[in-house]
Design a protein around this motif. Structure first.
Motif, PDB file in Angstrom:
ATOM      1  N   GLU A  68       0.828  -1.207   0.000  1.00 32.76           N
ATOM      2  CA  GLU A  68       0.000   0.000   0.000  1.00 32.76           C
ATOM      3  C   GLU A  68       0.860   1.254   0.000  1.00 32.76           C
ATOM      4  OE1 GLU A  68      -2.276   0.254   3.760  1.00 32.76           O
ATOM      5  OE2 GLU A  68      -1.237  -1.577   4.332  1.00 32.76           O
ATOM      6  N   SER A  69       0.189   2.378  -0.087  1.00 33.01           N
ATOM      7  CA  SER A  69       0.814   3.706  -0.025  1.00 33.01           C
ATOM      8  C   SER A  69       1.886   3.859  -1.105  1.00 33.01           C
ATOM      9  CB  SER A  69       1.391   3.943   1.381  1.00 33.01           C
ATOM     10  OG  SER A  69       0.360   3.812   2.347  1.00 33.01           O
ATOM     11  N   HIS A  70       3.042   4.387  -0.691  1.00 26.42           N
ATOM     12  CA  HIS A  70       4.098   4.684  -1.657  1.00 26.42           C
ATOM     13  C   HIS A  70       4.628   3.406  -2.316  1.00 26.42           C
ATOM     14  CE1 HIS A  70       7.205   6.953  -3.610  1.00 26.42           C
ATOM     15  NE2 HIS A  70       8.178   6.291  -3.004  1.00 26.42           N
ATOM     16  N   GLU A  71       4.715   2.329  -1.553  1.00 28.61           N
ATOM     17  CA  GLU A  71       5.185   1.056  -2.117  1.00 28.61           C
ATOM     18  C   GLU A  71       4.237   0.570  -3.204  1.00 28.61           C
ATOM     19  OE1 GLU A  71       6.603  -3.436  -0.670  1.00 28.61           O
ATOM     20  OE2 GLU A  71       5.332  -2.192   0.634  1.00 28.61           O
ATOM     21  N   TRP A  72       2.942   0.720  -2.975  1.00 21.43           N
ATOM     22  CA  TRP A  72       1.955   0.339  -3.985  1.00 21.43           C
ATOM     23  C   TRP A  72       2.139   1.150  -5.263  1.00 21.43           C
ATOM     24  CZ3 TRP A  72      -1.982   3.758  -5.657  1.00 21.43           C
ATOM     25  CH2 TRP A  72      -2.884   3.208  -6.562  1.00 21.43           C
ATOM     26  N   GLN A  73       2.405   2.429  -5.125  1.00 17.75           N
ATOM     27  CA  GLN A  73       2.614   3.278  -6.297  1.00 17.75           C
ATOM     28  C   GLN A  73       3.809   2.810  -7.112  1.00 17.75           C
ATOM     29  OE1 GLN A  73       3.003   7.117  -4.354  1.00 17.75           O
ATOM     30  NE2 GLN A  73       0.859   7.642  -4.750  1.00 17.75           N
ATOM     31  N   ILE A  74       4.885   2.473  -6.425  1.00 18.17           N
ATOM     32  CA  ILE A  74       6.115   2.078  -7.113  1.00 18.17           C
ATOM     33  C   ILE A  74       5.980   0.689  -7.727  1.00 18.17           C
ATOM     34  CG2 ILE A  74       8.547   1.499  -6.798  1.00 18.17           C
ATOM     35  CD1 ILE A  74       8.642   3.657  -4.627  1.00 18.17           C
ATOM     36  N   VAL A  75       5.488  -0.272  -6.940  1.00 21.62           N
ATOM     37  CA  VAL A  75       5.463  -1.667  -7.379  1.00 21.62           C
ATOM     38  C   VAL A  75       4.414  -1.908  -8.458  1.00 21.62           C
ATOM     39  CG1 VAL A  75       5.021  -4.044  -6.639  1.00 21.62           C
ATOM     40  CG2 VAL A  75       6.398  -2.541  -5.204  1.00 21.62           C
ATOM     41  N   THR A  76       3.217  -1.365  -8.294  1.00 21.81           N
ATOM     42  CA  THR A  76       2.134  -1.654  -9.240  1.00 21.81           C
ATOM     43  C   THR A  76       1.978  -0.597 -10.319  1.00 21.81           C
ATOM     44  OG1 THR A  76       0.313  -0.489  -8.106  1.00 21.81           O
ATOM     45  CG2 THR A  76       0.888  -2.708  -7.314  1.00 21.81           C
ATOM     46  N   GLY A  77       2.665   0.536 -10.181  1.00 19.87           N
ATOM     47  CA  GLY A  77       2.446   1.626 -11.122  1.00 19.87           C
ATOM     48  C   GLY A  77       1.095   2.282 -10.919  1.00 19.87           C
ATOM     49  N   CYS A  78       0.639   2.311  -9.667  1.00 19.61           N
ATOM     50  CA  CYS A  78      -0.670   2.881  -9.300  1.00 19.61           C
ATOM     51  C   CYS A  78      -1.827   2.120  -9.956  1.00 19.61           C
ATOM     52  CB  CYS A  78      -0.735   4.367  -9.654  1.00 19.61           C
ATOM     53  SG  CYS A  78       0.516   5.367  -8.835  1.00 19.61           S
ATOM     54  N   ASP A  79      -1.724   0.827 -10.033  1.00 20.78           N
ATOM     55  CA  ASP A  79      -2.751  -0.007 -10.663  1.00 20.78           C
ATOM     56  C   ASP A  79      -4.067   0.101  -9.892  1.00 20.78           C
ATOM     57  OD1 ASP A  79      -4.309  -1.938 -11.839  1.00 20.78           O
ATOM     58  OD2 ASP A  79      -2.844  -3.558 -11.643  1.00 20.78           O
ATOM     59  N   PRO A  80      -5.128   0.638 -10.516  1.00 21.57           N
ATOM     60  CA  PRO A  80      -6.397   0.807  -9.797  1.00 21.57           C
ATOM     61  C   PRO A  80      -7.097  -0.515  -9.497  1.00 21.57           C
ATOM     62  CG  PRO A  80      -6.671   1.361 -12.113  1.00 21.57           C
ATOM     63  CD  PRO A  80      -5.198   1.143 -11.895  1.00 21.57           C
ATOM     64  N   LYS A  81      -6.726  -1.594 -10.174  1.00 22.06           N
ATOM     65  CA  LYS A  81      -7.334  -2.896  -9.897  1.00 22.06           C
ATOM     66  C   LYS A  81      -6.655  -3.590  -8.727  1.00 22.06           C
ATOM     67  CE  LYS A  81      -9.482  -6.723 -12.336  1.00 22.06           C
ATOM     68  NZ  LYS A  81      -9.782  -7.314 -13.663  1.00 22.06           N
ATOM     69  N   ASN A  82      -5.381  -3.303  -8.514  1.00 22.43           N
ATOM     70  CA  ASN A  82      -4.629  -3.936  -7.437  1.00 22.43           C
ATOM     71  C   ASN A  82      -4.383  -2.980  -6.277  1.00 22.43           C
ATOM     72  OD1 ASN A  82      -4.227  -6.676  -8.037  1.00 22.43           O
ATOM     73  ND2 ASN A  82      -2.645  -6.198  -9.537  1.00 22.43           N
ATOM     74  N   THR A  83      -5.433  -2.287  -5.856  1.00 24.68           N
ATOM     75  CA  THR A  83      -5.321  -1.494  -4.636  1.00 24.68           C
ATOM     76  C   THR A  83      -5.213  -2.440  -3.440  1.00 24.68           C
ATOM     77  OG1 THR A  83      -7.739  -1.369  -4.572  1.00 24.68           O
ATOM     78  CG2 THR A  83      -6.569   0.485  -5.578  1.00 24.68           C
ATOM     79  N   ARG A  84      -4.916  -1.896  -2.274  1.00 22.64           N
ATOM     80  CA  ARG A  84      -4.638  -2.767  -1.123  1.00 22.64           C
ATOM     81  C   ARG A  84      -5.830  -3.668  -0.795  1.00 22.64           C
ATOM     82  NH1 ARG A  84      -4.809   1.063   4.295  1.00 22.64           N
ATOM     83  NH2 ARG A  84      -6.945   1.809   4.005  1.00 22.64           N
ATOM     84  N   TRP A  85      -5.528  -4.912  -0.501  1.00 23.71           N
ATOM     85  CA  TRP A  85      -6.496  -5.941  -0.136  1.00 23.71           C
ATOM     86  C   TRP A  85      -7.554  -6.160  -1.221  1.00 23.71           C
ATOM     87  CZ3 TRP A  85      -4.024  -8.370   3.310  1.00 23.71           C
ATOM     88  CH2 TRP A  85      -3.294  -7.701   4.299  1.00 23.71           C
ATOM     89  N   SER A  86      -7.134  -6.026  -2.474  1.00 27.15           N
ATOM     90  CA  SER A  86      -8.041  -6.270  -3.593  1.00 27.15           C
ATOM     91  C   SER A  86      -7.306  -7.030  -4.692  1.00 27.15           C
ATOM     92  CB  SER A  86      -8.583  -4.940  -4.145  1.00 27.15           C
ATOM     93  OG  SER A  86      -9.494  -5.166  -5.209  1.00 27.15           O
ATOM     94  N   TYR A  87      -8.057  -7.857  -5.415  1.00 33.98           N
ATOM     95  CA  TYR A  87      -7.573  -8.602  -6.576  1.00 33.98           C
ATOM     96  C   TYR A  87      -6.287  -9.362  -6.210  1.00 33.98           C
ATOM     97  CZ  TYR A  87      -7.539  -9.651 -11.589  1.00 33.98           C
ATOM     98  OH  TYR A  87      -7.591 -10.286 -12.797  1.00 33.98           O
ATOM     99  N   HIS A  88      -5.198  -9.156  -6.939  1.00 28.73           N
ATOM    100  CA  HIS A  88      -3.965  -9.885  -6.612  1.00 28.73           C
ATOM    101  C   HIS A  88      -3.259  -9.321  -5.389  1.00 28.73           C
ATOM    102  CE1 HIS A  88      -3.881 -10.773 -11.179  1.00 28.73           C
ATOM    103  NE2 HIS A  88      -4.404 -11.804 -10.546  1.00 28.73           N
ATOM    104  N   ASN A  89      -3.576  -8.107  -5.023  1.00 24.64           N
ATOM    105  CA  ASN A  89      -2.888  -7.433  -3.921  1.00 24.64           C
ATOM    106  C   ASN A  89      -3.579  -7.711  -2.586  1.00 24.64           C
ATOM    107  OD1 ASN A  89      -1.150  -5.806  -2.470  1.00 24.64           O
ATOM    108  ND2 ASN A  89      -2.059  -3.882  -3.175  1.00 24.64           N
ATOM    109  N   GLY A  90      -3.548  -8.979  -2.189  1.00 23.41           N
ATOM    110  CA  GLY A  90      -4.164  -9.352  -0.916  1.00 23.41           C
ATOM    111  C   GLY A  90      -5.630  -9.710  -1.025  1.00 23.41           C
TER     112      GLY A  90
END
Length: 522
Positions: free
Chosen positions: A406-428
């Motif tokens: 989540e947060s800054h790590e999510w922005q860097i790792v996923t490229g701000c993927d709106p489908k893989n927000t925290r605890w959704s889809y592949h992201n938890g």
């Protein structure tokens, strides 16, 4: 298949066939426990499609509980024939199809197992042959030619209403979202061929020249020599079930476990001719190196965590303890609370100066089933699941990855993927399809009560929620924000798990402890 009769070189010396079998732990890949009883009907009705199709030999409705779901891929090889009826109430047309009209190889696996368990092997046989023919297609992305052995990630069934026939349009990554590479498709294809062979006792399909050639082409791709210093496969992001940018680039556990499983299946499927024996030797050497590497460097438990916490860095020599020069300060804070006193798991990725400590459900379950995990490691994985039930299972099985970024790590790792927000889809997110893998792993390790607990939990929601693709939230409490309903593999994963839960069998191989408890024999 007859027994392997070939000398295999290990550390420069030739060993006999018995050594080969010991090394690769080749007892019969233990599908026998799935299929040692007459098929138990899954008690589901089927319905013909609205009109006759030229691919009618592939058509069959999957037996399903009410309500009758449609597929994740809305014409999934006519698994549910009625999907061709535009008026069908089972279709989820709430959103644009995007790639949901594709037939994904990996998605078909739980359906294939359900068909085999229900005594309908012809559907699986036809799928194997159809996808094999697609392998021979020219594979080109822009001006780059893909390897001959690449299997399609998916294909689409195109209907011509004028000529009243159908054609298949394969996708090898050139149309996929993000142009991701279908690394896992070939491994799942080999697995299905082995499952079909063991289930039916029919070796003629695997012995067909085209199937032997298809296997060899897949194996040539992944056993080719290069600059790698590890026996693991180097992959780009999005190469497996986690098919979006989620930081799995490098040497992801899911691909390595599937690779190991496919190699072991291939050992039992390859013919004992000149070409087959050459691959047997290459496979056996790779299995030896791969199992050592994975068990040594991917495994983490409390002791290994403490060792990494105390690592020295910048060690230069073959005697280095911190072989990958991992910086102890890179250990994530959550791992210290997550790691139980009893338990362990294979971490997500290992490469120079990098360890991805996230839990990946599919990779760890396949590690158990394929005997990549030792008996002790298999037990530890199940101990971890029990100890961290709220985190890994919560209110809906099962977390595909834990924890979410989540947060800054999510922005860097996923490229701000709106489908893989925290605890959704592949992201938890929580994926019901994983039930079949958990159940198989539970029964192989003699812990069927864990599977039953997960199945009972899923049953409280799945039918009521109309079989969603995935659930969101830290506990998996909410139907996923972009989750399609009426999903084939959500249904099939549940059916296989439910049919398995009372049976004393394993999807895996010999070599791992199989305690057949009273519960497993009920």
């Amino acid at each position: 298949m007859s027994s392997i009769n070939v000398d295999v070189s290990l550390k420069g010396s030739l060993k006999d066939a018995d050594t080969l079998r010991d090394l690769a732990e080749i007892e019969e890949m233990d599908f026998s426990r799935i299929f040692d009883r007459p098929p138990r009907p899954l008690n589901m009705d089927r319905q013909r499609s609205c009109d006759e199709r030229s691919l009618s030999e592939l058509s069959a409705g999957v037996p399903i509980p009410s309500p009758r779901p449609s597929s994740r891929i809305e014409n999934n090889f006519r698994l549910f024939d009625h999907l061709n009826c535009s008026s069908s109430p089972a279709l989820d047309n709430s959103e644009e199809q995007v790639n949901y009209d594709q037939v994904f190889v990996r998605d078909f696996v739980p359906s294939a197992l359900a068909f085999l368990m229900n005594g309908e092997p012809e559907i699986v046989k036809n799928f194997i042959l159809k996808t094999l023919r697609l392998q021979s297609w020219e594979k080109k992305i822009d001006r780059f030619q893909l390897g001959e052995g690449v299997m399609p990630a998916s294909f689409k069934v195109l209907h011509d209403p004028v000529r009243n026939n159908e054609t298949l349009m394969a996708d090898f990554g050139e149309s996929a979202i993000g142009r991701v590479a279908p690394v896992d498709s070939g491994f799942w294809w080999i697995f299905l061929l082995r499952a079909y062979t063991k289930s039916t006792g029919d070796t003629s399909l695997a012995e067909k020249p085209e199937c032997q050639k298809g296997m060899r082409l897949i194996l040539s791709l992944c056993l080719s020599e290069g600059f790698d210093t590890f026996p693991t496969l180097l992959c780009a992001d999005g190469c497996c079930m986690v098919d979006r940018r989620m930081g799995v680039y490098g040497y992801p556990i899911e691909i390595q476990a599937l690779f190991f499983m496919a190699l072991r299946c291939a050992l039992l499927l390859l013919k004992q001719d000149e070409e087959g024996n050459e691959f047997v030797q290459r496979i056996t050497k790779r299995l030896h190196a791969l199992s050592f590497h994975m068990r040594s460097y991917y495994w983490i438990d409390l002791k290994h965590l403490n060792d990494i916490y105390r690592y020295k860095t910048e060690e230069y020599s073959h005697t280095a303890v911190n072989k990958f020069n991992v910086i102890p300060d890179s250990l994530p804070e959550w791992i210290f609370d997550f790691m139980p006193v009893r338990g362990g798991y294979f971490i997500g990725n290992v490469s120079p100066a990098r360890m991805d400590f996230r839990w990946f459900c599919l990779g760890n379950c396949i590690a158990i089933l394929s005997s990549l995990a030792t008996p002790e490691q298999s037990t530890a994985i199940m101990d971890l699941i029990e100890s961290r039930w709220e985190e890994l299972v919560g209110e809906m099985p099962l977390k595909v990855i834990y924890p979410a970024i989540e947060s800054h790590e999510w922005q860097i790792v996923t490229g701000c993927d709106p489908k893989n927000t925290r605890w959704s889809y592949h992201n938890g997110g929580s994926w019901p399809v994983l039930l079949w893998l958990l159940t198989a792993a539970c029964i192989k390790t003699g812990r069927p009560q864990i599977a039953r607990r997960a199945i009972e939990l899923a049953e409280t929601r799945l039918i009521k929620d109309n079989w969603p693709e995935y659930y969101d939230g830290k506990l998996g409490r909410f139907v996923g924000k972009q989750a399609r309903k009426c999903q084939t593999w959500s249904v099939a994963g549940y059916l296989v798990a439910k049919n398995d839960a009372g049976r004393p069998f394993s999807f895996g191989y010999g070599g791992t402890r199989r305690r057949q408890t009273n519960e497993a024999s009920d």
